[in-house]
Design a protein around this motif. Structure first.
Motif, PDB file in Angstrom:
ATOM      1  N   VAL A  13      10.926  74.847   0.155  1.00 27.38           N
ATOM      2  CA  VAL A  13      11.796  73.775  -0.326  1.00 27.38           C
ATOM      3  C   VAL A  13      12.832  73.412   0.730  1.00 27.38           C
ATOM      4  O   VAL A  13      13.198  74.228   1.572  1.00 27.38           O
ATOM      5  CB  VAL A  13      12.541  74.158  -1.633  1.00 27.38           C
ATOM      6  N   VAL A  14      13.283  72.172   0.650  1.00 31.42           N
ATOM      7  CA  VAL A  14      14.425  71.697   1.427  1.00 31.42           C
ATOM      8  C   VAL A  14      15.434  71.213   0.399  1.00 31.42           C
ATOM      9  O   VAL A  14      15.107  70.401  -0.464  1.00 31.42           O
ATOM     10  CB  VAL A  14      14.038  70.556   2.390  1.00 31.42           C
ATOM     11  N   VAL A  15      16.665  71.742   0.471  1.00 33.30           N
ATOM     12  CA  VAL A  15      17.710  71.387  -0.483  1.00 33.30           C
ATOM     13  C   VAL A  15      18.793  70.622   0.264  1.00 33.30           C
ATOM     14  O   VAL A  15      19.294  71.095   1.291  1.00 33.30           O
ATOM     15  CB  VAL A  15      18.316  72.651  -1.131  1.00 33.30           C
ATOM     16  N   GLU A  16      19.141  69.441  -0.246  1.00 34.47           N
ATOM     17  CA  GLU A  16      20.230  68.673   0.344  1.00 34.47           C
ATOM     18  C   GLU A  16      21.515  69.000  -0.408  1.00 34.47           C
ATOM     19  O   GLU A  16      21.583  68.875  -1.629  1.00 34.47           O
ATOM     20  CB  GLU A  16      19.956  67.173   0.271  1.00 34.47           C
ATOM     21  N   LEU A  17      22.541  69.421   0.320  1.00 36.29           N
ATOM     22  CA  LEU A  17      23.822  69.809  -0.264  1.00 36.29           C
ATOM     23  C   LEU A  17      24.719  68.593  -0.450  1.00 36.29           C
ATOM     24  O   LEU A  17      24.436  67.509   0.061  1.00 36.29           O
ATOM     25  CB  LEU A  17      24.501  70.844   0.626  1.00 36.29           C
ATOM     26  N   ASP A  18      25.817  68.777  -1.189  1.00 33.80           N
ATOM     27  CA  ASP A  18      26.763  67.698  -1.470  1.00 33.80           C
ATOM     28  C   ASP A  18      27.308  67.044  -0.206  1.00 33.80           C
ATOM     29  O   ASP A  18      27.584  65.843  -0.186  1.00 33.80           O
ATOM     30  CB  ASP A  18      27.938  68.210  -2.310  1.00 33.80           C
ATOM     31  N   ASP A  19      27.465  67.826   0.864  1.00 40.21           N
ATOM     32  CA  ASP A  19      28.036  67.281   2.101  1.00 40.21           C
ATOM     33  C   ASP A  19      26.990  66.599   2.992  1.00 40.21           C
ATOM     34  O   ASP A  19      27.287  66.178   4.096  1.00 40.21           O
ATOM     35  CB  ASP A  19      28.786  68.361   2.881  1.00 40.21           C
ATOM     36  N   GLY A  20      25.756  66.520   2.503  1.00 40.51           N
ATOM     37  CA  GLY A  20      24.694  65.839   3.243  1.00 40.51           C
ATOM     38  C   GLY A  20      23.859  66.731   4.136  1.00 40.51           C
ATOM     39  O   GLY A  20      22.841  66.293   4.664  1.00 40.51           O
ATOM     40  N   THR A  21      24.278  67.985   4.331  1.00 43.86           N
ATOM     41  CA  THR A  21      23.472  68.899   5.133  1.00 43.86           C
ATOM     42  C   THR A  21      22.277  69.382   4.316  1.00 43.86           C
ATOM     43  O   THR A  21      22.288  69.341   3.089  1.00 43.86           O
ATOM     44  CB  THR A  21      24.293  70.117   5.612  1.00 43.86           C
ATOM     45  N   SER A  22      21.248  69.831   5.014  1.00 45.88           N
ATOM     46  CA  SER A  22      20.045  70.327   4.353  1.00 45.88           C
ATOM     47  C   SER A  22      19.805  71.775   4.734  1.00 45.88           C
ATOM     48  O   SER A  22      20.095  72.185   5.862  1.00 45.88           O
ATOM     49  CB  SER A  22      18.824  69.503   4.770  1.00 45.88           C
ATOM     50  N   VAL A  23      19.300  72.544   3.795  1.00 53.10           N
ATOM     51  CA  VAL A  23      18.890  73.924   4.059  1.00 53.10           C
ATOM     52  C   VAL A  23      17.451  74.073   3.608  1.00 53.10           C
ATOM     53  O   VAL A  23      17.012  73.416   2.672  1.00 53.10           O
ATOM     54  CB  VAL A  23      19.800  74.961   3.358  1.00 53.10           C
ATOM     55  N   ARG A  24      16.710  74.918   4.295  1.00 56.83           N
ATOM     56  CA  ARG A  24      15.292  75.075   4.033  1.00 56.83           C
ATOM     57  C   ARG A  24      14.965  76.531   3.752  1.00 56.83           C
ATOM     58  O   ARG A  24      15.543  77.437   4.334  1.00 56.83           O
ATOM     59  CB  ARG A  24      14.499  74.602   5.249  1.00 56.83           C
ATOM     60  N   SER A  25      14.017  76.754   2.843  1.00 54.39           N
ATOM     61  CA  SER A  25      13.465  78.082   2.605  1.00 54.39           C
ATOM     62  C   SER A  25      11.951  77.955   2.640  1.00 54.39           C
ATOM     63  O   SER A  25      11.375  77.086   1.988  1.00 54.39           O
ATOM     64  CB  SER A  25      13.895  78.634   1.245  1.00 54.39           C
ATOM     65  N   ASP A  26      11.319  78.816   3.406  1.00 52.40           N
ATOM     66  CA  ASP A  26       9.861  78.816   3.519  1.00 52.40           C
ATOM     67  C   ASP A  26       9.199  79.803   2.574  1.00 52.40           C
ATOM     68  O   ASP A  26       7.986  79.982   2.626  1.00 52.40           O
ATOM     69  CB  ASP A  26       9.454  79.138   4.960  1.00 52.40           C
ATOM     70  N   ARG A  27       9.979  80.428   1.702  1.00 59.31           N
ATOM     71  CA  ARG A  27       9.421  81.415   0.766  1.00 59.31           C
ATOM     72  C   ARG A  27       8.521  80.724  -0.254  1.00 59.31           C
ATOM     73  O   ARG A  27       8.694  79.548  -0.554  1.00 59.31           O
ATOM     74  CB  ARG A  27      10.548  82.145   0.062  1.00 59.31           C
ATOM     75  N   PHE A  28       7.582  81.478  -0.832  1.00 58.26           N
ATOM     76  CA  PHE A  28       6.659  80.889  -1.809  1.00 58.26           C
ATOM     77  C   PHE A  28       7.324  80.669  -3.165  1.00 58.26           C
ATOM     78  O   PHE A  28       6.899  79.836  -3.950  1.00 58.26           O
ATOM     79  CB  PHE A  28       5.391  81.734  -1.960  1.00 58.26           C
ATOM     80  N   MET A  29       8.403  81.405  -3.458  1.00 56.60           N
ATOM     81  CA  MET A  29       9.190  81.223  -4.677  1.00 56.60           C
ATOM     82  C   MET A  29      10.652  81.313  -4.280  1.00 56.60           C
ATOM     83  O   MET A  29      11.044  82.239  -3.567  1.00 56.60           O
ATOM     84  CB  MET A  29       8.848  82.288  -5.716  1.00 56.60           C
ATOM     85  N   VAL A  30      11.441  80.339  -4.719  1.00 56.57           N
ATOM     86  CA  VAL A  30      12.840  80.253  -4.304  1.00 56.57           C
ATOM     87  C   VAL A  30      13.729  80.251  -5.541  1.00 56.57           C
ATOM     88  O   VAL A  30      13.468  79.529  -6.503  1.00 56.57           O
ATOM     89  CB  VAL A  30      13.078  78.961  -3.478  1.00 56.57           C
ATOM     90  N   ALA A  31      14.781  81.076  -5.513  1.00 56.99           N
ATOM     91  CA  ALA A  31      15.763  81.129  -6.598  1.00 56.99           C
ATOM     92  C   ALA A  31      16.981  80.323  -6.165  1.00 56.99           C
ATOM     93  O   ALA A  31      17.685  80.693  -5.221  1.00 56.99           O
ATOM     94  CB  ALA A  31      16.161  82.566  -6.898  1.00 56.99           C
ATOM     95  N   LEU A  32      17.217  79.198  -6.849  1.00 56.52           N
ATOM     96  CA  LEU A  32      18.373  78.355  -6.543  1.00 56.52           C
ATOM     97  C   LEU A  32      19.514  78.707  -7.482  1.00 56.52           C
ATOM     98  O   LEU A  32      19.326  78.815  -8.694  1.00 56.52           O
ATOM     99  CB  LEU A  32      18.012  76.879  -6.692  1.00 56.52           C
ATOM    100  N   CYS A  33      20.696  78.877  -6.931  1.00 58.52           N
ATOM    101  CA  CYS A  33      21.871  79.262  -7.699  1.00 58.52           C
ATOM    102  C   CYS A  33      22.292  78.138  -8.644  1.00 58.52           C
ATOM    103  O   CYS A  33      22.433  76.992  -8.236  1.00 58.52           O
ATOM    104  CB  CYS A  33      23.012  79.590  -6.741  1.00 58.52           C
ATOM    105  N   ALA A  34      22.506  78.483  -9.907  1.00 61.27           N
ATOM    106  CA  ALA A  34      22.961  77.512 -10.896  1.00 61.27           C
ATOM    107  C   ALA A  34      24.415  77.760 -11.301  1.00 61.27           C
ATOM    108  O   ALA A  34      25.016  76.930 -11.974  1.00 61.27           O
ATOM    109  CB  ALA A  34      22.068  77.566 -12.132  1.00 61.27           C
TER     110      ALA A  34
END
Length: 60
Positions: A13-34
């Protein structure tokens, strides 16, 4: 989704943050903080587990 827990998504996944930056995880399952307590936000580091919950009110 587990109440109070992370949002699990299939990766990578690629996640776009509020400030416009992007972070990527290449893992097959990703836990996103809620809960936004993670020191590794937007990825979950299980910080939500450390919250102390108030005792339930008692009835007399």
């Amino acid at each position: 989704m587990v109440p109070g827990g992370p949002v699990m998504v299939e990766g990578p996944v690629v996640v776009e943050l509020d400030d416009g930056t992007s972070v990527r995880s290449d893992r097959f399952m990703v836990a996103l903080c809620a809960c936004r307590r993670s020191k590794n936000y937007p990825f979950c580091d299980t910080s939500h587990r450390r919250k102390i919950r108030a005792a339930a009110p008692t009835t007399d």
